[in-house]
Design a protein around this motif. Sequence first.
Motif, mmCIF file in Angstrom:
data_model
loop_
_atom_site.group_PDB
_atom_site.id
_atom_site.type_symbol
_atom_site.label_atom_id
_atom_site.label_comp_id
_atom_site.label_asym_id
_atom_site.label_seq_id
_atom_site.Cartn_x
_atom_site.Cartn_y
_atom_site.Cartn_z
ATOM 1 N N UNK A 163 0.734 -1.198 -0.135
ATOM 2 C CA UNK A 163 -0.057 -0.113 -0.067
ATOM 3 C C UNK A 163 0.777 1.215 -0.040
ATOM 4 N N UNK A 164 2.071 1.207 0.750
ATOM 5 C CA UNK A 164 2.859 2.426 0.457
ATOM 6 C C UNK A 164 3.416 2.493 -0.717
ATOM 7 N N UNK A 165 3.739 1.571 -1.439
ATOM 8 C CA UNK A 165 4.077 1.816 -2.975
ATOM 9 C C UNK A 165 3.320 1.868 -4.075
ATOM 10 N N UNK A 166 2.021 1.450 -3.726
ATOM 11 C CA UNK A 166 0.812 1.580 -4.483
ATOM 12 C C UNK A 166 0.802 2.723 -5.634
ATOM 13 N N UNK A 167 0.664 3.697 -5.220
ATOM 14 C CA UNK A 167 0.538 5.001 -6.162
ATOM 15 C C UNK A 167 1.846 5.532 -6.890
ATOM 16 N N UNK A 197 -2.863 -4.970 -12.750
ATOM 17 C CA UNK A 197 -3.799 -6.043 -12.184
ATOM 18 C C UNK A 197 -3.664 -6.064 -10.665
ATOM 19 N N UNK A 198 -2.397 -6.211 -10.141
ATOM 20 C CA UNK A 198 -2.295 -5.955 -8.594
ATOM 21 C C UNK A 198 -2.509 -4.760 -8.149
ATOM 22 N N UNK A 199 -2.130 -3.561 -8.681
ATOM 23 C CA UNK A 199 -2.643 -2.318 -8.047
ATOM 24 C C UNK A 199 -4.294 -2.485 -8.095
ATOM 25 N N UNK A 200 -4.993 -2.951 -9.259
ATOM 26 C CA UNK A 200 -6.342 -2.809 -9.253
ATOM 27 C C UNK A 200 -7.118 -3.597 -8.057
ATOM 28 N N UNK A 237 -4.496 4.460 2.149
ATOM 29 C CA UNK A 237 -3.324 5.029 1.449
ATOM 30 C C UNK A 237 -3.582 6.228 0.728
ATOM 31 N N UNK A 238 -2.494 7.207 0.806
ATOM 32 C CA UNK A 238 -2.613 8.416 0.236
ATOM 33 C C UNK A 238 -1.725 8.474 -1.399
ATOM 34 N N UNK A 239 -2.808 8.959 -2.145
ATOM 35 C CA UNK A 239 -2.570 8.877 -3.445
ATOM 36 C C UNK A 239 -1.331 9.659 -3.932
ATOM 37 N N UNK A 240 -1.243 10.990 -3.287
ATOM 38 C CA UNK A 240 0.011 11.922 -3.444
ATOM 39 C C UNK A 240 1.125 11.485 -2.910
ATOM 40 N N UNK A 241 1.196 11.251 -1.808
ATOM 41 C CA UNK A 241 2.518 10.884 -0.824
ATOM 42 C C UNK A 241 2.697 9.224 -0.927
ATOM 43 N N UNK A 242 1.783 8.370 -1.282
ATOM 44 C CA UNK A 242 2.193 6.805 -1.078
ATOM 45 C C UNK A 242 2.488 6.470 0.097
#
Length: 379
Positions: A197-201, A357-360, A371-376
Motif C-alpha cells: 500500500x505504501x508503494x501503490x501510487x 492488475x495487482x494495483x487494481x 493509502x495516500x495517492x499523492x504521497x504513497x
Amino acid sequence: MMLRRSITALAAAMLLAACSHAPLPTTGAPAAALTAQDDPYTTVPIPPVLYDEVHAAEKLMAKPVAYKSSQELDVYLNSIARALPMSSYDHAGFLQSLGLKDQLAPGKTDQPTLQALEHLPNFRPGTLVNGHEILPQVLAYKIAIAHPNFFLDTIKRLNPIIEVHSLNAALWKKPFKAVQKAHPTGETVAQRYAAALTKLPKTAFDADFHSGLPGTLPAGQPGYGTYTIAQNLGFTPDQAKRFATNDNNVDFDKTPYGKTSFSPLGQMDRHFDLDRDHQDTRLVWASRHLNAAEDYARQGAYDQAEVELGVGLHSLQDCFAHGQLTPCMHGVIGEFPDDVTYDPIAFYEATDATVAYLWAYLRAIAPANAWDVTGGTLL
C-alpha cells in the motif's frame, strides 16, 4: 513444461497428418534473408514507442534481445505494428479499467508473425525433450516457412478441431462461481499489505512471464516474472510466491478450477482467444478472478484472494504473450511467443499489465483512508 511440450508435439503431428492428405504446393521456396531492396515491411511504420519498449524490456531482462541485427528487430517490430490495438478484442474495456491502453502485443496474429519468422533464419522452434527437438514440430515448422500460404490454410482447418472441446464448453459465457472456501486470517487490509500500500501510487517496474520463482532456472540465472514483480510492488515473499505458483499452475491443472491447461481437453479459452468477435476470452477469465479475489479479500480470506489473483494473471499475461495467435500456430512455432528475448514487446506490456492488475486489487479492497495517492504512504 512437459505438458506444453506434449501439446506442441500434438499440434505439430496433426498438421503433418493433415499435410499427408493434401499435396504440398509445387512452387515457392523458403524465404531468402531480408534485404533493404525487397523488405516488405518498410511500408508499415513502426511507432517509436516500440523501440522504447524494447530497450525497457532489455533492462528488465538484464540481457539483450535475440535479434542479430537492427533489420531483424524491425521485422519483428513490424509484425507487432501491424496488429489491431487490444481495444479491438477488449470490447468490455477491461484493460482500460486497469489504466492500460494502446497495447499492440495482444493483437498480433498468425500471418504477420509467420512472415516475420520467414526472415529470421537463425530461429528454431526451440521446444526440447531431453535436450532434443521434437521432430514433428521441426518438420511442421519447415513446411510453414517453405509454404506459408499452404500452412496458414491448413491450420485454419485444424484449429477448430483442436479448440472443439473448449468451444463446446464455452465456459467464458457461463456464470462463474468462485470455488474456494473462505478462511479469514483476521488481518486488516493495511496489516496484510502494509508495504504494498505504501508503494501503490508511485512504484514503477524497472527491474518467463508467469512464475519467475527462485530455483526454477539454472544456477546463477536470475528469474523474472510474477514473483519478482509482486515483491517489487511491496507484497511479501509468501504473497508473491502464492501469486506466481498459482499463475504457473494454470498450465498444469493444479488450480481449484480443474482442468485449466491449454490441452485440447482442458480450457484453451484461458490461454487463447476463442471468441475473437467479442470480448477476448482470456480477459473474461482475468476479470472474473480479479472480482473473486476482491470478494475473498473483503471477507478477510486473503490466502484465497491471492490464489484467485494468480489464476487470473495467467490469462492476462497470455493475452500479451500469445496475442491472437491460434493454438496450431503456437504449437508449430514453439517458444517464439513466450521467449522474452524474441518477444520483448509482449514481455514489457505483460509486465505493465501485471502491475496494473495487482494495483487494481489493492485499490478495490483498501478503504479510502488506507493509502495516500499523492504521497504513497499509509495514513
